[in-house]
Motif scaffolding. Structure first.
Motif, mmCIF file in Angstrom:
data_model
loop_
_atom_site.group_PDB
_atom_site.id
_atom_site.type_symbol
_atom_site.label_atom_id
_atom_site.label_comp_id
_atom_site.label_asym_id
_atom_site.label_seq_id
_atom_site.Cartn_x
_atom_site.Cartn_y
_atom_site.Cartn_z
ATOM 1 N N GLU A 141 -1.599 4.104 10.068
ATOM 2 C CA GLU A 141 -0.285 3.561 10.425
ATOM 3 C C GLU A 141 0.093 3.886 11.870
ATOM 4 O O GLU A 141 0.838 3.137 12.495
ATOM 5 C CB GLU A 141 0.788 4.096 9.477
ATOM 6 N N ASN A 198 0.227 -2.949 5.028
ATOM 7 C CA ASN A 198 0.913 -2.242 3.955
ATOM 8 C C ASN A 198 -0.065 -1.278 3.279
ATOM 9 O O ASN A 198 -0.959 -1.696 2.557
ATOM 10 C CB ASN A 198 1.474 -3.242 2.938
ATOM 11 N N PHE A 199 0.114 0.022 3.543
ATOM 12 C CA PHE A 199 -0.736 1.040 2.933
ATOM 13 C C PHE A 199 -0.043 1.651 1.726
ATOM 14 O O PHE A 199 1.148 1.916 1.749
ATOM 15 C CB PHE A 199 -1.055 2.153 3.937
ATOM 16 N N GLN A 200 -0.809 1.888 0.681
ATOM 17 C CA GLN A 200 -0.323 2.549 -0.528
ATOM 18 C C GLN A 200 -1.240 3.744 -0.784
ATOM 19 O O GLN A 200 -2.458 3.606 -0.737
ATOM 20 C CB GLN A 200 -0.386 1.576 -1.714
ATOM 21 N N LYS A 248 -3.343 7.580 5.366
ATOM 22 C CA LYS A 248 -2.337 6.530 5.572
ATOM 23 C C LYS A 248 -1.681 6.687 6.945
ATOM 24 O O LYS A 248 -1.579 5.724 7.711
ATOM 25 C CB LYS A 248 -1.279 6.610 4.469
ATOM 26 N N SER A 287 -4.582 -8.573 3.687
ATOM 27 C CA SER A 287 -4.439 -7.989 2.348
ATOM 28 C C SER A 287 -2.971 -7.724 2.046
ATOM 29 O O SER A 287 -2.183 -7.430 2.946
ATOM 30 C CB SER A 287 -5.205 -6.665 2.267
ATOM 31 N N THR A 288 -2.611 -7.825 0.785
ATOM 32 C CA THR A 288 -1.230 -7.502 0.419
ATOM 33 C C THR A 288 -0.997 -5.996 0.446
ATOM 34 O O THR A 288 0.078 -5.539 0.813
ATOM 35 C CB THR A 288 -0.881 -8.053 -0.980
ATOM 36 N N THR A 289 -2.013 -5.221 0.072
ATOM 37 C CA THR A 289 -1.915 -3.762 0.072
ATOM 38 C C THR A 289 -3.289 -3.173 0.336
ATOM 39 O O THR A 289 -4.296 -3.684 -0.160
ATOM 40 C CB THR A 289 -1.407 -3.238 -1.294
ATOM 41 N N VAL A 290 -3.317 -2.090 1.100
ATOM 42 C CA VAL A 290 -4.554 -1.356 1.366
ATOM 43 C C VAL A 290 -4.372 0.043 0.813
ATOM 44 O O VAL A 290 -3.365 0.705 1.071
ATOM 45 C CB VAL A 290 -4.870 -1.307 2.873
ATOM 46 N N VAL A 291 -5.340 0.507 0.038
ATOM 47 C CA VAL A 291 -5.257 1.818 -0.597
ATOM 48 C C VAL A 291 -5.814 2.894 0.329
ATOM 49 O O VAL A 291 -6.906 2.760 0.872
ATOM 50 C CB VAL A 291 -6.025 1.832 -1.938
ATOM 51 N N ARG A 294 -4.828 -6.861 7.563
ATOM 52 C CA ARG A 294 -3.524 -7.524 7.616
ATOM 53 C C ARG A 294 -3.447 -8.701 6.646
ATOM 54 O O ARG A 294 -2.377 -9.117 6.249
ATOM 55 C CB ARG A 294 -3.210 -7.973 9.040
#
Length: 135
Positions: A31, A40-42, A27, A16-20, A14
């Motif tokens: 989620e 935020n998952f990418q 994902k 992190s700005t984005t998690v790969v 949480r």
């Protein structure tokens, strides 16, 4: 993952700005977990172009009934010397082990293969840009 680590993992994600994630399935798995709400998952798919491996014409395998391939850095943590110890028990079989890559443990692996009498079965190719031709 150990259950007691999940809250710690979720908390750090949480922050992190984005998690790969490597796929939509991964994902969606995270989620849908209560622990990972708000993360935020990418999705970034595998960085290997798999078409390179499926479009090539296969090489003949020199009558080897077993074909082993390792594409890796030749380092201790990869376990190449341990694999040689397994292969020494397969002397009655026709096989080849192709090692594509290089690293600090290569001299030890070559030496051990020689001492075990496996130099005809273990083939070192060094660093290559055409690794798909070995598959």
């Amino acid at each position: 993952m150990k259950k007691f680590l999940i809250p710690l993992d979720a908390f750090s994600l949480r922050l992190s700005t984005t998690v790969v994630a490597i796929s939509n399935a991964v994902k969606n798995f995270y989620e849908n977990s209560i622990w990972y709400k708000g993360v935020n998952f990418q999705v970034i798919y595998n960085g290997i172009d798999l078409d390179r491996f499926f479009k090539i014409k296969r090489k003949e395998r020199n009558n080897a009934s077993l074909y082993f391939l390792t594409v890796a850095s030749l380092t201790t943590k990869k376990g190449h010397l341990q694999f040689l110890e397994i292969l020494k028990n397969l002397k009655e079989l026709e096989y080849e082990w192709h090692l594509v890559g290089d690293g600090p443990e290569r001299p030890q692996i070559e030496d051990r293969a020689r001492k075990l009498g496996l130099e005809k079965n273990v083939i070192f190719h060094g660093v290559r840009k055409d690794v798909e031709t070995f598959y």
